[in-house]
Scaffold this motif. Structure first.
Motif, short mmCIF file in Angstrom:
data_model
loop_
_atom_site.label_atom_id
_atom_site.label_comp_id
_atom_site.label_asym_id
_atom_site.label_seq_id
_atom_site.Cartn_x
_atom_site.Cartn_y
_atom_site.Cartn_z
N GLU A 26 0.77 -1.34 0.00
CA GLU A 26 0.05 -0.05 -0.07
C GLU A 26 0.69 1.19 -0.18
O GLU A 26 0.59 2.22 -0.37
CB GLU A 26 -0.95 0.19 1.11
CG GLU A 26 -0.18 0.28 2.55
CD GLU A 26 -1.22 0.22 3.71
OE1 GLU A 26 -2.31 0.70 3.56
OE2 GLU A 26 -1.02 -0.48 4.72
N TYR A 27 2.10 1.18 0.33
CA TYR A 27 2.97 2.25 0.17
C TYR A 27 3.88 2.41 -1.01
O TYR A 27 4.55 1.58 -1.38
CB TYR A 27 4.06 2.18 1.43
CG TYR A 27 3.37 2.08 2.73
CD1 TYR A 27 2.59 3.34 3.28
CD2 TYR A 27 3.55 0.88 3.58
CE1 TYR A 27 1.88 3.02 4.70
CE2 TYR A 27 2.57 1.01 4.50
CZ TYR A 27 2.07 2.03 5.35
OH TYR A 27 1.33 1.81 6.39
N VAL A 28 3.55 3.38 -1.74
CA VAL A 28 3.91 3.25 -3.10
C VAL A 28 5.09 4.23 -3.48
O VAL A 28 5.39 4.51 -4.80
CB VAL A 28 2.63 3.37 -4.28
CG1 VAL A 28 1.83 1.96 -3.95
CG2 VAL A 28 1.75 4.63 -3.86
N HIS A 29 5.20 5.30 -2.97
CA HIS A 29 6.12 6.46 -3.22
C HIS A 29 6.72 6.90 -1.82
O HIS A 29 6.20 6.66 -0.48
CB HIS A 29 5.15 7.67 -3.82
CG HIS A 29 6.06 8.62 -4.29
ND1 HIS A 29 6.99 8.63 -5.29
CD2 HIS A 29 5.94 10.03 -3.90
CE1 HIS A 29 7.48 9.74 -5.41
NE2 HIS A 29 6.90 10.67 -4.65
N ALA A 30 7.85 7.66 -2.14
CA ALA A 30 8.57 8.21 -0.82
C ALA A 30 9.10 9.56 -1.43
O ALA A 30 9.72 9.75 -2.29
CB ALA A 30 9.71 7.27 -0.52
N GLY A 31 9.49 10.41 -0.39
CA GLY A 31 9.92 11.87 -0.77
C GLY A 31 10.64 12.30 0.68
O GLY A 31 10.30 11.49 1.67
N ILE A 32 11.45 13.26 0.82
CA ILE A 32 12.13 13.82 1.85
C ILE A 32 11.50 15.05 2.12
O ILE A 32 11.48 15.99 1.40
CB ILE A 32 13.65 13.73 1.68
CG1 ILE A 32 14.27 14.18 3.04
CG2 ILE A 32 14.32 14.72 0.55
CD1 ILE A 32 15.67 13.77 2.85
N ALA A 33 11.01 15.42 3.42
CA ALA A 33 10.82 16.97 3.66
C ALA A 33 11.86 17.84 3.48
O ALA A 33 12.91 17.76 4.29
CB ALA A 33 9.82 16.95 5.17
N SER A 34 11.62 18.95 3.02
CA SER A 34 12.55 20.06 2.86
C SER A 34 12.10 21.03 3.67
O SER A 34 13.14 22.19 4.14
CB SER A 34 12.55 20.32 1.39
OG SER A 34 11.61 20.77 0.58
N SER A 35 10.76 21.03 4.39
CA SER A 35 10.53 21.96 5.20
C SER A 35 9.11 21.54 5.76
O SER A 35 8.68 20.51 5.45
CB SER A 35 10.00 23.35 4.59
OG SER A 35 8.88 23.22 3.81
N PRO A 36 8.60 22.06 6.70
CA PRO A 36 7.27 21.73 7.27
C PRO A 36 6.08 21.55 6.24
O PRO A 36 4.98 20.65 6.44
CB PRO A 36 6.98 22.57 8.52
CG PRO A 36 8.16 23.10 8.87
CD PRO A 36 8.99 23.26 7.61
#
Length: 202
Positions: A26-36
């Motif tokens: 069910e988890y299909v994508h990922a990213g990294i927070a660059s700010s809140p």
């Protein structure tokens, strides 16, 4: 930030591929927070920064925070640096040629290569600045950013090698979104923040 499937054709394709993988599909994508309120993420158009309050407001994520603030800051700064390099390449052809590889998800299922703690960012920069550039899958890019930060911390003697290897023990190409979620969930070096939508806990 690990994204839940949004029902799109790409999400369905990735879910299907991950049925044979090492985590919940069910988890299909990922990213990294660059700010809140911002996320840096790989997509078909390359490396992008999107607003969680507007562009990505309808998406739901499982969010994890690294227990070492300077490592987390270093990972975010790596993501920002790569994004600025990608924007420069788009504008002038000079900078970082970064592309997206959906096939990376399929290949990551069977990979189990160990990460040796090398200076990841300099190795990555060498690839990115060459004519062909480099291609990343979304979760692989997130892991690359963290491994780059961890590598710098090791070089500076801030974080012991064994701790760095416990956080991400495999190369960045080994992590699908589902497998990244699985590893972060059981890691003693990350804390689950919760489920987030529109930059708010839900």
């Amino acid at each position: 930030m690990i994204k839940y499937s949004d029902g799109s054709a790409v999400s369905k394709l990735i879910r299907f591929g991950q049925l044979f993988g090492r985590g919940s599909s069910e988890y299909v994508h990922a990213g990294i927070a660059s700010s809140p309120t911002q996320i840096i993420e790989m997509s078909g158009s390359g490396l992008n920064e999107h607003n969680l309050l507007t562009e990505n407001a309808s998406y739901k994520y499982e969010v994890f925070r690294c227990n070492y603030p300077t490592v987390a800051e270093g990972a975010a700064e790596t993501g920002k640096m790569m994004y600025e390099g990608f924007k420069a390449f788009q504008a002038s052809g000079q900078g970082m040629k970064i592309s997206y590889t959906l096939a990376g998800a399929a290949r990551s299922i069977s990979k189990s290569v160990g990460w040796d703690g090398d200076d990841v960012i300099n190795i990555a920069l060498d690839s990115l600045l060459k004519a062909d550039g480099a291609a990343y899958f979304c979760s692989g890019h997130v892991v690359l950013c963290y491994q780059s930060s961890l590598g710098q911390h090791q070089i500076q003697g801030i974080l012991p090698v064994q701790h760095a290897q416990q956080i991400f023990s495999l190369t960045d190409t080994c992590y699908q979104p589902a497998y990244l979620h699985k590893m972060l969930s059981k890691s003693t070096h990350f804390t689950r923040v919760g489920t987030v939508k529109g930059a708010r806990l839900v």
